[in-house]
Design a protein around this motif. Structure first.
Motif, PDB file in Angstrom:
ATOM      1  N   THR A   1      62.423   7.371 -61.263  1.00  0.00           N
ATOM      2  CA  THR A   1      61.496   6.315 -61.415  1.00  0.00           C
ATOM      3  C   THR A   1      61.705   4.855 -60.509  1.00  0.00           C
ATOM      4  O   THR A   1      60.709   4.411 -59.702  1.00  0.00           O
TER       5      THR A   1
ATOM      6  N   ASP B   1      52.797   9.677 -62.217  1.00  0.00           N
ATOM      7  CA  ASP B   1      54.114  10.247 -62.295  1.00  0.00           C
ATOM      8  C   ASP B   1      53.975  11.405 -63.207  1.00  0.00           C
ATOM      9  O   ASP B   1      53.531  11.220 -64.527  1.00  0.00           O
TER      10      ASP B   1
ATOM     11  N   LEU C   1      56.777   1.545 -65.990  1.00  0.00           N
ATOM     12  CA  LEU C   1      56.620   1.593 -64.438  1.00  0.00           C
ATOM     13  C   LEU C   1      57.653   1.252 -63.804  1.00  0.00           C
ATOM     14  O   LEU C   1      58.509   0.605 -64.262  1.00  0.00           O
TER      15      LEU C   1
ATOM     16  N   THR D   1      48.240   3.243 -59.686  1.00  0.00           N
ATOM     17  CA  THR D   1      49.307   4.018 -59.948  1.00  0.00           C
ATOM     18  C   THR D   1      49.359   4.292 -61.313  1.00  0.00           C
ATOM     19  O   THR D   1      48.926   3.349 -62.267  1.00  0.00           O
ATOM     20  N   TRP D   2      49.511   5.639 -62.029  1.00  0.00           N
ATOM     21  CA  TRP D   2      49.388   5.872 -63.298  1.00  0.00           C
ATOM     22  C   TRP D   2      50.643   6.272 -63.842  1.00  0.00           C
ATOM     23  O   TRP D   2      50.969   7.320 -63.485  1.00  0.00           O
ATOM     24  N   VAL D   3      51.582   5.717 -64.916  1.00  0.00           N
ATOM     25  CA  VAL D   3      52.588   6.089 -65.575  1.00  0.00           C
ATOM     26  C   VAL D   3      52.258   6.534 -66.964  1.00  0.00           C
ATOM     27  O   VAL D   3      51.985   5.508 -67.730  1.00  0.00           O
TER      28      VAL D   3
ATOM     29  N   VAL E   1      49.533   1.921 -67.080  1.00  0.00           N
ATOM     30  CA  VAL E   1      50.531   2.626 -67.909  1.00  0.00           C
ATOM     31  C   VAL E   1      50.138   2.940 -69.535  1.00  0.00           C
ATOM     32  O   VAL E   1      49.129   2.177 -69.950  1.00  0.00           O
TER      33      VAL E   1
ATOM     34  N   SER F   1      48.016  -0.967 -61.179  1.00  0.00           N
ATOM     35  CA  SER F   1      48.587   0.134 -61.969  1.00  0.00           C
ATOM     36  C   SER F   1      48.186   0.449 -63.450  1.00  0.00           C
ATOM     37  O   SER F   1      47.280  -0.565 -64.064  1.00  0.00           O
TER      38      SER F   1
ATOM     39  N   SER G   1      56.118  -3.561 -68.367  1.00  0.00           N
ATOM     40  CA  SER G   1      55.077  -2.622 -68.049  1.00  0.00           C
ATOM     41  C   SER G   1      53.873  -3.154 -68.399  1.00  0.00           C
ATOM     42  O   SER G   1      52.762  -3.303 -67.929  1.00  0.00           O
TER      43      SER G   1
END
Length: 374
Positions: A73, A6, A96, A89-91, A106, A104, A135
């Motif tokens: 998002t 993101d 998240l 996935t990286w936020v 975060v 993932s 998250s």
């Protein structure tokens, strides 16, 4: 691995620490990824087109723009992850999506909204509570800005510390130029104490102002020293903080002027009530400016033995440390030398390595061992 990132915060016009973190760490990760024997494929997702030069060029990076002004998002980013499932996935900022597939990471910067709830608007506090709590539990791996944030996650949410990787943000070296030009630009006299950051109660602004006036009362009558409170006005900003002509509020400081403004100050005053990571502390140390900061939260991790510490709620102690600093040139010189050494510990190259290991761990990829030169 296929890594979905993101990157929506990196295109903001006015950047706070969170946006700067996302931008600089993604940049450093792209550069690091290029040097790997087996590079990963990084997919950067935006809600508006980024500038062409925002990130380094790389054949292993794809930019995906999926415009949407609200709920990006939870709607557009989430749908894209289902359409093209990544390995991880990286936020890089707390939240998240509520629905998405797979593993993932975060980044949780701090839990200030829980520890100092009055310092946040109710709506913002409730949103952070929902997003961060979800998250922290949903993520495979959490990246925290400091050991203090890692420990807060354990105390506040019961998160196993082994799930949390401490990834200290980097701080880019600031450059200095003609101090007289900068002082004229912001209408600042030659002798000043400096605070820089958002102007809000959590930053302990009222006590900074009070301590400054306590210190100044002990000086000669013709002392022209001022207190500069630089930064944007935040939640619960109070005009009364600017008490008299010797407290100046120049507003936002242009990035190219920050290093020079730090370098001309007697010291940085940063007795914040709570910080997940205090960028101004490291920035000031980097240009050799002495720092007086809190002995709480993450700040002792950043300052080490290179700053003067205070209990943030003890206004008299803050004033005492100001007096100690101005009356002892040898102490000032020592803090300046030690600060420059301490600041070098926080680089985006180091942060990128630690982030890479967290992503590989979350994706159950064969996590490489980092070997540092020297």
């Amino acid at each position: 691995m296929r890594v979905a990132i993101d990157a929506s915060r990196t295109t903001r016009a006015h950047m706070t620490g969170t946006e700067r973190y996302a931008l600089e760490l993604i940049r450093a990760l792209i550069r690091l990824n290029e040097t790997l024997d087996e590079p990963h494929h990084l997919f950067l997702y935006f809600n508006e087109p980024p500038a062409r030069t925002l990130f380094p060029k790389s054949r292993f990076v794809a930019k995906v723009v999926i415009p949407m002004s609200r709920l990006w998002t939870q709607v557009r980013f989430s749908a894209e992850l289902y359409k093209h499932p990544p390995d991880v996935t990286w936020v890089p900022a707390h939240g998240l999506p509520f629905l998405f597939p797979g593993r993932s990471v975060v980044t949780i910067h701090d839990l200030g909204y829980r520890l100092f709830p009055a310092a946040h608007p109710l709506r913002q506090r409730l949103a952070l509570e929902v997003y961060t709590g979800y998250s922290a539990n949903r993520a495979t791996v959490i990246m925290a800005d400091s050991k203090a944030t890692r420990d807060d996650l354990h105390r506040q949410y019961g998160i196993n510390p082994e799930k949390v990787r401490v990834v200290y943000p980097g701080v880019k070296p600031l450059y200095t130029h003609d101090i007289s030009v900068v002082r004229r630009k912001y209408h600042i006299p030659s002798r000043y104490w400096l605070y820089i950051g958002t102007l809000q109660p959590r930053k302990n602004i009222p006590r900074i102002v009070k301590a400054f006036h306590m210190w100044k009362a002990l000086q000669t009558e013709d002392d022209k020293t001022v207190l500069v409170l630089a930064g944007g006005k935040g939640w619960q900003f109070d005009e009364a903080w600017a008490q008299g002509d010797d407290v100046l509020m120049p507003g936002y400081i242009d990035e190219e002027d920050k290093g020079t403004l730090y370098s001309g100050a007697i010291a940085l005053l940063f007795p914040s009530l709570y910080e997940g990571f205090g960028f101004p502390v490291v920035e000031a140390m980097g240009v050799g400016t002495p720092v007086i900061c809190s002995d709480t939260s993450s700040l002792p991790e950043l300052g080490g033995q290179a700053v003067l510490y205070v209990q943030p709620e003890n206004t008299t102690k803050i004033a005492d440390q100001m007096t100690r600093l101005t009356s002892d040139p040898r102490l000032r010189a020592s803090l300046s030398r030690r600060g420059k050494v301490q600041a070098k510990k926080f680089t985006w190259e180091d942060a990128a390595w630690d982030a890479l290991l967290a992503l590989e761990n979350a994706g159950r990829h064969r996590s490489r061992q980092r070997v540092k030169e020297g």
